[in-house]
Motif scaffolding. Sequence first.
Motif, PDB file in Angstrom:
ATOM      1  N   VAL A  87      34.863  50.116  37.864  1.00  0.00           N
ATOM      2  CA  VAL A  87      34.575  51.352  39.051  1.00  0.00           C
ATOM      3  C   VAL A  87      35.967  52.141  38.837  1.00  0.00           C
ATOM      4  O   VAL A  87      35.986  53.281  38.846  1.00  0.00           O
ATOM      5  CB  VAL A  87      34.087  50.690  40.321  1.00  0.00           C
ATOM      6  CG1 VAL A  87      34.207  52.129  41.314  1.00  0.00           C
ATOM      7  CG2 VAL A  87      32.825  50.287  40.416  1.00  0.00           C
TER       8      VAL A  87
ATOM      9  N   LEU B 225      23.423  47.699  43.966  1.00  0.00           N
ATOM     10  CA  LEU B 225      24.978  47.935  43.832  1.00  0.00           C
ATOM     11  C   LEU B 225      25.457  46.904  43.166  1.00  0.00           C
ATOM     12  O   LEU B 225      25.097  45.847  43.566  1.00  0.00           O
ATOM     13  CB  LEU B 225      25.554  48.003  45.316  1.00  0.00           C
ATOM     14  CG  LEU B 225      27.030  48.208  45.352  1.00  0.00           C
ATOM     15  CD1 LEU B 225      27.397  49.538  44.803  1.00  0.00           C
ATOM     16  CD2 LEU B 225      27.362  48.138  46.761  1.00  0.00           C
TER      17      LEU B 225
ATOM     18  N   GLN C 260      28.559  44.971  41.917  1.00  0.00           N
ATOM     19  CA  GLN C 260      29.951  44.341  42.317  1.00  0.00           C
ATOM     20  C   GLN C 260      30.765  43.764  41.174  1.00  0.00           C
ATOM     21  O   GLN C 260      30.239  43.096  40.319  1.00  0.00           O
ATOM     22  CB  GLN C 260      30.002  43.093  43.348  1.00  0.00           C
ATOM     23  CG  GLN C 260      29.328  43.795  44.651  1.00  0.00           C
ATOM     24  CD  GLN C 260      30.183  44.781  45.300  1.00  0.00           C
ATOM     25  OE1 GLN C 260      31.400  44.952  45.264  1.00  0.00           O
ATOM     26  NE2 GLN C 260      29.423  45.550  46.329  1.00  0.00           N
TER      27      GLN C 260
ATOM     28  N   HIS D  36      31.030  54.127  43.058  1.00  0.00           N
ATOM     29  CA  HIS D  36      30.283  52.618  43.253  1.00  0.00           C
ATOM     30  C   HIS D  36      29.563  52.531  41.773  1.00  0.00           C
ATOM     31  O   HIS D  36      29.085  53.499  40.969  1.00  0.00           O
ATOM     32  CB  HIS D  36      29.405  52.412  44.314  1.00  0.00           C
ATOM     33  CG  HIS D  36      30.172  52.545  45.567  1.00  0.00           C
ATOM     34  ND1 HIS D  36      30.728  51.777  46.109  1.00  0.00           N
ATOM     35  CD2 HIS D  36      30.067  53.629  46.252  1.00  0.00           C
ATOM     36  CE1 HIS D  36      31.455  51.968  47.252  1.00  0.00           C
ATOM     37  NE2 HIS D  36      30.901  53.101  47.342  1.00  0.00           N
TER      38      HIS D  36
END
Length: 150
Positions: free
Chosen positions: A99, A62, A64, A4
Amino acid sequence: MPFHEYQVVGRHLPTENDPTPKIYRMRIFAPNEVVAKSRFWYFLRQLKKVKKASGEIIGVNLIQEKKPLKIKIFGIWLRYDSRSGTHNMYKEFRELSRVDAVKALYQDMAARHRARFRSIHILRVVEIEKSDDVRRPYIKQLLVPSSSSP
């Protein structure tokens, strides 16, 4: 091992001499939040004189992918330690996300150079917008309009 992308923000603890210390932000690829924090302190200790004992983490987010279904070309600058010394390198990958490109990088480095996760330092990951900016011939051959993807 699923990776991640984390944004880790931290700083030195406030003191009387420096009541508002400088804030540092890093984008770190790691399997979980604990490893991301650990890598943040590892790199911050190398770059600036800030240890975990004398610093604090302000936030961990995190990150995305904005368009996870669009195929993109990524350029990755890295530094890794081999058996003979430290080397700088630039590699290109054609993947769906940052990623996935980093995951492919770790697999490629393990296969071609026997480099482990702990010895690879990712310096920068950039999405290549223009096809003229692509450097590697193994990626250029995929840009031909008549070619089809499997």
